[in-house]
Design a protein around this motif. Structure first.
Motif: not given
Length: 580
Positions: A79-98, A122-129
């Motif tokens: 129970x120290x090393x178990x991993x949730x079944x769902x995970x994906x990459x975290x993009x810090x530039x998109x933290x304001x999105x849900x 990709x350049x997420x700043x451009x994508x958001x702009x």
């Protein structure tokens, strides 16, 4: 049987199995009036001090903390090393999105499923702009640098989620668990030697304190290697943190009570502690706090020298007879009994002979098991069978997260099967016999494991796998007792140590077998099923030991079971004997 025939040059692991072996190989000495008994070993003093008086009952209750320590050391890492079944990459530039918007925009899909290990590059700043809210399949991708997790199925952060042990590092939890069993090999050797050389109490104290220190250290691990180091040290405490206490208590209990004490301590104390673990993890919802809660109690072992007596058998084997008698005097006082002076005198003479025999036995080694053909065959079979039992048992323990149901509930239900398994074993082992009981339970475990792989993941698969776990619980509890009954007295302790450590070696592979569920969830169940059936079938090539005198010499071991037929079943033979 004389005590030196039951416990020779005992290390911690060996002692346990030899003591377990005593459970069903006593010849009813307690039923003989004390005045008519010849004092041949420590067991013959028990009728004078009480076989299960208040002293033994207190010792039985003292097993509770050590049983908890054992369960915590063995299972806590899951129970120290178990991993949730769902995970994906975290993009810090998109933290304001849900979360849903962030995942939809940044994570590529494969066959309709979000990729767990890649993100659009990709350049997420451009994508958001530019106000882009939908991904373009032509965007380049790259490997994740950090992750976010869906904590629905595992509702707390673990060290695996904290350090990102996923994707190319998703084998880290399995490796850490294998490192733990590597520590168990070292602990079995080191503390077995300490228990033999310096006594059971120093070994019991040392193994628990190492588990305490390394467990607390685990909570402060901040890298894979520091975690592995701590788990290696915790692995050193595995088994011996309880087994030595188990040995001591069984030694002080009368023969007719040993079956109850030995089996019920596992069925009740150990099982209850193991069933608590997932709920502790859920209650605190913090892997570091959980680690401290399951490690700090081991520090209570510091009280061991003041509350637990040294093994009287070990004291006698070392020629320290007066210390053993002093302990027995304490037992008689608490139990309100009295050992006659002439019995004490007779026992002193017997103890001197036992100590002399112990010194002679030290001239033998485990290598003597492989010098004669039949004994060699039996020894090799016992090693392979125990390795398969250890792997199947540990595999079922660790595979609960791949069965498609709530991991915490499934673990609890599967672990609780230990109790009915022990009860069934107590009621049926002497009737069916070691050989057929081992064969049947292992094969049933194997068949149900394979069936679990053949049905849909979820309730059908989990139900069948739990039946497989129930069956292998029975095999596990028979295994080392059966080995102890087949190995000659002169090499029994060393032979059991070798078999036990080979079981540790085999379990190093188990985390990687369970890891194969990341490829396909049925692979671990198929492997566990095949191992169970193989191990069960090999049991049929061993002789039956139920109700038989244990072999004492190498020659006895070579001739053991030579006159038995393949269909030897104790309950059928007993019926024939009665009608004859």
């Amino acid at each position: 049987m004389e005590s030196h025939e039951k416990e020779v040059k005992v290390g911690a692991v060996c002692d346990t199995m030899t003591s377990t072996l005593e459970l069903r190989n006593e010849n009813g000495q307690n039923g003989v009036p004390p005045s008519k008994q010849q004092i041949k070993d420590l067991d013959d003093l028990l009728p004078y001090v009480g076989g299960f008086g208040w002293y033994q009952r207190l010792l039985f209750l003292m097993m509770i903390p050590y049983s908890f320590f054992f369960a915590f050391v063995y299972f806590a890492q899951i129970f120290m090393t178990v991993v949730p079944s769902e995970h994906w990459c975290y993009v810090g530039e998109l933290k304001n999105l849900s979360v849903e918007e962030r995942r939809h925009l940044s994570i590529p899909r494969t066959n309709g499923m979000y990729d767990k290990c890649h993100v659009y590059d990709v350049d997420w700043k451009i994508i958001l702009n530019e106000g882009i809210s939908a991904p373009d399949d032509s965007w380049p991708v790259k490997k994740c640098e950090s992750w976010e997790f869906n904590f629905t199925d595992i509702p707390y952060e673990t060290i695996a989620t904290q350090l990102g042990w996923v994707c190319e590092r998703d084998n880290y939890p399995a490796t850490a668990q294998s490192v733990f069993f590597g520590g168990a090999i070292v602990g079995g050797l080191v503390f077995g030697w300490i228990a033999d050389k310096y006594g059971r109490i120093p070994a019991l104290l040392g193994t628990n304190l190492i588990g305490f220190a390394a467990g607390v250290g685990t909570a402060f691990s901040n890298s894979f290697w520091s975690f592995c180091l701590c788990r290696f040290l915790v692995g050193i405490a595995y088994d011996n943190c309880f087994i030595i206490m188990y040995i001591i208590v069984v030694e002080y209990v009368g023969p007719k009570w040993r079956t109850f004490v030995a089996n019920m301590s596992i069925a009740v104390y150990f099982t209850f502690a193991a069933c608590l673990l997932p709920w502790i993890a859920l209650a605190v919802a913090d892997w570091k706090v959980y680690t401290l809660i399951t490690s700090v109690p081991l520090g209570l072992a510091i009280l061991t020298p003041w509350v637990v007596p040294e093994s009287a058998r070990w004291l006698i084997s070392q020629g320290r007879t007066e210390e053993a008698i002093k302990i027995m005097k304490r037992v008689e006082t608490i139990n309100k009994k009295k050992i006659p002076d002439e019995i004490i005198k007779e026992f002193r003479e017997t103890a001197a002979e036992i100590a002399r025999t112990e010194r002679e036995i030290k001239n033998y080694s485990a290598a003597d098991l492989f010098k004669t053909p039949r004994l060699r065959r039996h020894s090799i079979l016992l090693v392979i069978i125990w390795m398969s039992i250890a792997m199947v048992f540990d595999g079922h323990v660790r595979n609960v997260g791949s069965l498609g149901l709530d991991m915490f509930v499934t673990f609890t239900v599967a672990t609780a099967t230990e109790f009915p398994a022990d009860i069934l074993l107590i009621l049926s082992l002497d009737m069916i016999g070691r050989r057929w009981m081992s064969f049947g339970s292992m094969v049933i475990s194997g068949v149900f494991s394979i069936l679990a792989a053949a049905v849909p993941i979820g309730i059908p698969s989990a139900s069948l796998a739990i039946v497989g776990r129930f069956a292998v619980n029975i095999s596990f509890n028979i295994g080392m007792q059966y080995a102890a009954e087949l190995l000659p007295t002169v090499v029994r302790a060393q032979g059991l140590a070798f078999i036990h450590i080979m079981g540790y070696v085999a379990t190093i592979l188990v985390p990687y077998i369970v890891y194969l569920a990341t490829i396909n969830t049925i692979i671990p169940l198929l492997i566990l099923g095949a191992l169970g059936i193989l191990g069960g079938c090999l049991c049929l090539f061993l002789p039956e030991s139920t109700g038989k005198d244990m072999p004492q010499t190498i020659e006895d071991g070579e001739e053991y079971g030579r006159d038995q037929s393949f269909w030897n079943i104790p309950c059928i033979k007993q019926k024939k004997d009665v009608t004859a």
